[in-house]
Enzyme design. Structure first.
Site: not given
Length: 195
Positions: A52, A68-70, A105
């Site tokens: 991203k 960010a990723d979750q 992340g």
């Protein structure tokens, strides 16, 4: 001021960034979020956060970009965003009365090839609730667009019996980590703004 972009249009992430007082803008990364099913939640969120941030940075090479990723991990199972209410009910059924991890992340990409990546993990334990209470929670719609099917910044905090880690991480963006990464990249805070 150096341009700063959040590679996300998530309202929860934008609310957390707004609290910093740094000027920034939010932009959808528009990337494929499929990753290999062999990756753990911890690995997958780091891959996606970098994907991203790098996608938005490619469009704005002069800017600093936060991606960010979750994902939620319960036991060996990874939970992403539910596709519908039934999927949300199943996800919450796996979490209620149990402990799970929220893995986020974060990637900061900047000019001159700057790249910083990190992983934040928080551990949550939920109360067991009966089927009627679960349905009332699902009626609120907080499950929509949320890995694990809940929001702790909303009514979902009433599900939470225990939290170990950074609460902002659970909300979508670990701000202690973000501030550290920005400071290490040379950002300063509390700058006066032009009226």
């Amino acid at each position: 001021m150096r341009p700063l972009i959040l590679a996300s249009t998530s309202s929860a992430r934008r609310a957390l960034m707004d609290g910093l007082g740094l000027p920034y803008r939010a932009e959808s990364p528009g990337v494929d979020e499929d990753v290999s099913p062999t990756l753990s939640a911890r690995e997958a969120v780091q891959v996606l956060a970098a994907r991203k941030a790098q996608a938005v940075h490619a469009r704005h090479p002069e800017a600093w970009v936060i991606g960010a990723d979750q994902l939620v991990q319960v036991g060996n199972e990874v939970l992403a965003k539910p596709v519908d209410r039934d999927a949300a009910r199943k996800q919450l059924g796996k979490l209620l009365g149990h402990t799970h991890d929220i893995c986020t992340g974060v990637c900061l990409v900047g000019p001159g090839g700057h790249l910083a990546e990190t992983l934040e993990v928080s551990r949550l334990t939920f109360y067991p609730v009966d089927a009627e209470e679960l349905e009332r929670y699902l009626d609120l719609g907080e499950w929509e667009g949320c890995a694990g099917s809940y929001r702790v910044e909303g009514a979902g905090q009433a599900l939470l019996a225990r939290l170990v880690g950074d609460r902002t991480n659970v909300q979508g963006l670990p701000m202690l980590t973000v501030v550290r990464m920005l400071r290490e990249a040379g950002f300063s805070f509390f700058e006066p703004r032009n009226p």
